[in-house]
Scaffold this active site. Structure first.
Site, PDB file in Angstrom:
ATOM      1  N   CYS A 210      72.208 110.212  35.775  1.00 19.88           N
ATOM      2  CA  CYS A 210      74.166 110.555  34.638  1.00 19.88           C
ATOM      3  C   CYS A 210      73.979 112.142  33.640  1.00 19.88           C
ATOM      4  CB  CYS A 210      74.421 109.464  33.534  1.00 19.88           C
ATOM      5  SG  CYS A 210      74.631 107.595  34.267  1.00 19.88           S
TER       6      CYS A 210
ATOM      7  N   LYS B  71      84.017 107.153  34.834  1.00 20.83           N
ATOM      8  CA  LYS B  71      84.080 106.200  34.245  1.00 20.83           C
ATOM      9  C   LYS B  71      85.598 106.130  33.517  1.00 20.83           C
ATOM     10  CE  LYS B  71      79.803 104.136  33.737  1.00 20.83           C
ATOM     11  NZ  LYS B  71      80.225 102.848  33.695  1.00 20.83           N
TER      12      LYS B  71
ATOM     13  N   GLU C  53      86.971 103.787  36.159  1.00 21.97           N
ATOM     14  CA  GLU C  53      86.401 101.909  36.061  1.00 21.97           C
ATOM     15  C   GLU C  53      87.543 101.473  34.595  1.00 21.97           C
ATOM     16  OE1 GLU C  53      82.575 101.515  33.975  1.00 21.97           O
ATOM     17  OE2 GLU C  53      82.102 100.790  35.462  1.00 21.97           O
TER      18      GLU C  53
ATOM     19  N   GLU D 281      70.778  92.175  34.646  1.00 21.50           N
ATOM     20  CA  GLU D 281      70.604  92.180  36.183  1.00 21.50           C
ATOM     21  C   GLU D 281      69.331  92.027  36.715  1.00 21.50           C
ATOM     22  OE1 GLU D 281      72.484  95.944  36.729  1.00 21.50           O
ATOM     23  OE2 GLU D 281      71.364  96.306  38.766  1.00 21.50           O
TER      24      GLU D 281
ATOM     25  N   SER E 151      74.887  94.474  42.681  1.00 21.41           N
ATOM     26  CA  SER E 151      74.711  93.905  41.938  1.00 21.41           C
ATOM     27  C   SER E 151      75.943  93.153  41.120  1.00 21.41           C
ATOM     28  CB  SER E 151      73.772  94.179  40.572  1.00 21.41           C
ATOM     29  OG  SER E 151      74.274  93.573  39.366  1.00 21.41           O
TER      30      SER E 151
ATOM     31  N   CYS F 245      75.996  99.896  37.843  1.00 27.17           N
ATOM     32  CA  CYS F 245      76.733 100.656  37.658  1.00 27.17           C
ATOM     33  C   CYS F 245      77.052 102.673  37.094  1.00 27.17           C
ATOM     34  CB  CYS F 245      75.145 101.737  35.945  1.00 27.17           C
ATOM     35  SG  CYS F 245      73.906 100.098  35.803  1.00 27.17           S
TER      36      CYS F 245
ATOM     37  N   GLU G  83      89.600  94.325  37.317  1.00 22.41           N
ATOM     38  CA  GLU G  83      89.571  93.729  36.742  1.00 22.41           C
ATOM     39  C   GLU G  83      88.820  93.298  35.232  1.00 22.41           C
ATOM     40  OE1 GLU G  83      89.684  95.746  40.111  1.00 22.41           O
ATOM     41  OE2 GLU G  83      87.323  95.876  39.244  1.00 22.41           O
TER      42      GLU G  83
ATOM     43  N   GLU H 128      69.409  88.147  37.582  1.00 25.52           N
ATOM     44  CA  GLU H 128      70.121  88.132  39.235  1.00 25.52           C
ATOM     45  C   GLU H 128      69.229  88.574  40.387  1.00 25.52           C
ATOM     46  OE1 GLU H 128      73.516  91.516  39.530  1.00 25.52           O
ATOM     47  OE2 GLU H 128      73.774  90.690  41.098  1.00 25.52           O
TER      48      GLU H 128
END
Ligand code: SF4
Ligand code: SF4
Ligand code: SF4
Ligand code: FES
Lengths: 590, 181
Positions: A520, A363, A366, A278, A324, A304, A371, A281
């Site tokens: 988190c 999560k 996710e 990151e 990102s 994230c 993907e 990037e």
């Protein structure tokens, strides 16, 4: 500053306080159900009734303003009987099956019934029927257990600004649900689980995956590895009665070994990897914007937090280019465990079974995004919440408190302190700064203890800036540039920040967003109940983890150097692109 | 703002004209507090009922979560998500009618038409609703079919009354899809 009497105690409180706040401040306990500190006081459940001298009826203390010379009684016979009746009525409608309920022993209604000494139910009511919504990978809703306290509705609307839940229908049929009682999967819900985090009963919880984890552990053909997110180690102890903020990293690792995982790794490792990717990037975007004057999407948003990513996809698709492209640490871990590590131990991706333990329900969502199969198969096979790990350990009969401290396996388990602080709001930004500043200037981030004070703590939106001086030759184009940073946690705050950026009222280079208030550590999968006080304790525990580490910066992690040397070659390189980066899709708003 | 494609809607058809009128209303009400209920009432007046596309359009324009719009629609019995039948049967369940058998009359009508409250028969002949009071308490229980009030209704007379509105009531049986829960 009114002065009042509560029972036989004189109390002085700040103007605008309620009787409930006055009582809590002076250590007098009044039970509550629908009340949520700083978020909801609606007088709906009537569990917090008290007697006020001169008032004809009992009043709800959560909504009653404390006034000068008021005399309040919290434990008279009248109060006790009224509270008991309120809870008896709730229980008479309730689909109560405590023994098999997800909240057995961790339920506010059960605890209230116990506290108020309810031993039988004088009322026979029609019981709410179980109405289970298992449509999302993240959550299970069971309206049969719902006591209609509306906490979930308020959190989803006011705190998260998502508005997936609202009271539907009327009377006995009232349900806290998506539009017209649809399933959650059909609507714009980000699966953050903040509704589950505040639900006092078993009406909203994570969609459990313990069965499949047990099955994998029992399957000799599978190599089962586990990763644990940074925030888990600051809260898992609470599942075993330890104080919030007790650091249990070593015991957690020991427990996972005893559960039979073939390798005990750490999401921290891929948090370090995230910083490298990151950061690269960001430097690429800054090069394009500042040096080459090319159009490029700035600010760069962190990616994230899967609830946040889904939020952008639904509500602000115009900002998708700003996200990102880095996968979250969970997904980077799955991808490298099933390729880099699998190759090392001579296994195929499909023989490796990756379990994550996350403070988060999103999560789970996710992990099953289409993907997320860079290794050729689904990269992360099962996702447990912190609460589920607590249950797994209990089901295995492991005495958590007496476990020794052990350390994670090295290769994908070694991490810097920068990785730990991914758990806290402001932590990803601080970790990135520790690395990017050093790459650009050749010097360590010149802040005490490497902490970026202005972006730490529980404020919803925080800003700071860093001016780059004495840059390395490669980054001379950044000389004197002031990099502007913003951090927000809780999606309502994210929305405010996005609107400001959209209207041109604010501009930044980098923005960190975490879906859950406080980051988190306050995730939808953490042990209940997460108050601001609990958040502070967990945040502190995480900073202590960081400070206790020998390596404090992601780029100093020797295992990170090793994976680039042996496998990935360069940040943003071809392998990285394939394994560690992803793309997003615009979704419908309603 | 991306809206769902409306099949065959060229902006000139009746539906397109109605949508444009709705959009005008939405622009007027956008900034006003408490706009949701009046806008829903106007929309129901325009379309005769509240189809999903209309509700979603209202949600987006007023920046109200769709769940909230749905919650309001589901709360008030005068909002309908289905096109109404040719004839609207309303059964009074006010206190006087209730104690004098309004409930039994309602059950008989439900059975006769084969639909629940808030639904419309498959042939589009009848919609069934309940109401609070028609001011006919003296002659309870009362029902209204369209603008006709029928008083002292007995369950056994239900079929007679309904058959005045359609030749063969037997055919009206069976519920259509998508009704309220
Ligand atoms: S929600 Fe609480 S009271 Fe209800 S069945 Fe579950 S544990 Fe028991
Ligand atoms: S998971 Fe989050 S977005 Fe979905 S209903 Fe719960 S609070 Fe709302
Ligand atoms: S689902 Fe839980 S939080 Fe929501 S209203 Fe019901 S009991 Fe309260
Ligand atoms: S806590 Fe006060 S009424 Fe529910």
């Amino acid at each position: 500053m009114p002065k009042l009497m509560i029972d036989d105690k004189e109390v002085i409180v700040a103007d605008g306080s309620t009787v409930l706040e006055a009582a809590r401040q002076s250590g007098i306990h009044i039970p509550t159900l629908c009340y949520l500190e700083n978020i909801q006081a609606i007088g709906a459940c009537r569990v917090c009734l008290v007697e006020v001298e001169g008032a004809k009826t009992l009043v709800t203390s959560c909504t009653m303003p404390a006034t000068e010379n008021m005399k309040v009684f919290t434990r008279t016979k009248r109060v006790r009987e009224a509270r008991r009746m309120v809870v008896e009525l709730l229980l008479s409608e309730h689909d109560g099956n405590c023994q098999t309920c997800d909240r057995n022993n961790d339920c506010e209604l059960q605890a209230l019934a116990n506290e108020l000494g309810i031993r039988d139910l004088p009322y026979e009511g029609a019981r709410t029927k179980a109405g289970r919504d298992t449509s999302t990978p993240a959550l299970i809703r069971d309206s049969g257990k719902c006591i209609k306290c509306r906490r979930c509705v308020t959190v989803c609307n006011q705190v998260q600004s998502v508005g997936a839940l609202f009271p539907q229908f009327r009377g006995f049929k009232t349900e806290m649900a998506p539009a017209f009682g649809q399933n959650l999967a059909n609507v714009a819900c980000v699966q953050c689980g903040q509704c589950a985090a505040v639900c006092p009963v078993g009406a909203i919880s994570e969609n459990p995956q313990l069965d499949r984890v047990w099955a994998a552990l029992d399957d000799p053909s599978k190599t089962v590895v586990v990763q644990t997110a940074p925030a888990v180690r600051a809260a898992l102890g609470e599942c075993f009665g330890m104080a919030p903020g007790t650091r249990v990293t070593g015991k957690m690792v020991a427990a996972l070994r005893r559960l039979g995982f073939d390798a005990v790794f750490d999401t921290n490792f891929t948090a370090d990897l995230t910083i490298i990717e990151e950061g690269a990037e960001l430097l690429k975007r800054l090069t394009l914007a500042v040096k080459e004057k090319q159009p490029t999407a700035l600010p760069q948003f962190t990616s994230c937090s899967p609830g946040w990513v889904k939020f952008v996809e639904h509500f602000y698709p115009e900002f998708i280019p700003n996200l990102s492209t880095c996968k979250s640490p969970q997904q980077m871990f799955g991808a490298v465990a099933k390729t880099y590590w699998a190759e090392k131990i001579g296994k195929k991706p499909e023989d490796v079974y990756v379990v994550s333990v996350m403070p988060c329900t999103a999560k789970k969502y996710e992990a099953q995004r289409p993907e997320m199969n860079a290794s050729g198969v689904q990269d992360v096979d099962a996702v447990l919440t912190t609460r589920e790990l607590g249950r797994l350990i209990r089901e295995a009969g492991i005495d958590f408190a007496s476990l020794p401290d052990e350390t994670a396996d090295r290769l994908l388990g070694f991490s810097s302190g920068a990785a730990d602080i991914f758990a806290n709001t402001g932590g990803v930004m601080e970790a990135a700064l520790r690395t990017v500043y050093e790459i650009v200037t050749g010097r360590e981030l010149p802040l005490e203890n490497l902490h970026v004070g202005p972006i730490a703590g529980l404020d919803g939106i925080k800003e700071t800036s860093v001016t780059l001086n004495g840059t390395e030759p490669d980054f001379a184009f950044l000389e004197g540039v002031t990099v502007k940073l913003a951090v927000a946690s809780g999606l309502g705050n994210a929305r405010t920040l996005l609107d400001r950026i959209k209207q041109g009222k604010a501009s930044y280079h980098v923005v960190e967003i975490m879906t859950c208030p406080g980051g988190c550590i306050g995730g939808g999968g953490q042990p209940r109940f997460t108050t601001d006080e609990v958040r502070k304790q967990r945040i502190q525990a995480i900073y202590s983890e960081d400070e206790a580490k020998q390596v404090r910066k992601s780029h100093d992690n020797p295992k990170i150097k090793q994976i680039y040397g042996e496998y990935l070659k360069a940040p943003l390189g071809e392998r990285s692109h394939h394994l560690l980066h992803t793309c997003y899709v615009a979704r419908e708003k309603v | 703002m991306p809206t769902r494609k409306c099949n065959g809607c060229d902006g000139k058809s009746d539906h397109g004209v109605l949508l444009r009128r709705l959009d005008k209303v939405l622009r007027e009400y956008r900034e006003k507090p408490g706009a949701l209920i009046p806008v829903l009432q106007i929309a129901q007046g325009l379309f005769g009922y509240l189809p999903e596309t209309v509700l979603k359009r209202i949600s987006l324009a007023l920046e109200k979560p769709y769940s909230e719009v749905a919650g309001v629609v589901g709360f008030y019995s005068f909002f309908s998500r289905m096109p109404r039948g040719q004839h609207v049967v309303r059964v009074c369940l006010g206190t006087a009618c209730y104690v004098r058998g309004g409930k039994q009359v309602l059950d008989a009508i439900r059975k006769q038409l084969g639909i629940e409250v808030g639904e419309t028969t498959a042939d589009g002949n009848f919609s069934l609703e309940v109401a609070r009071c028609f001011g006919a308490c003296g002659l309870a229980p009362a029902i209204m079919v369209d603008n006709d009030t029928h008083q002292r209704v007995k369950a056994a007379r239900v079929q007679d009354i309904l058959s005045q509105y359609v030749k063969r009531v037997g055919k009206a049986k069976g519920r259509s899809k998508g009704g309220k829960r």
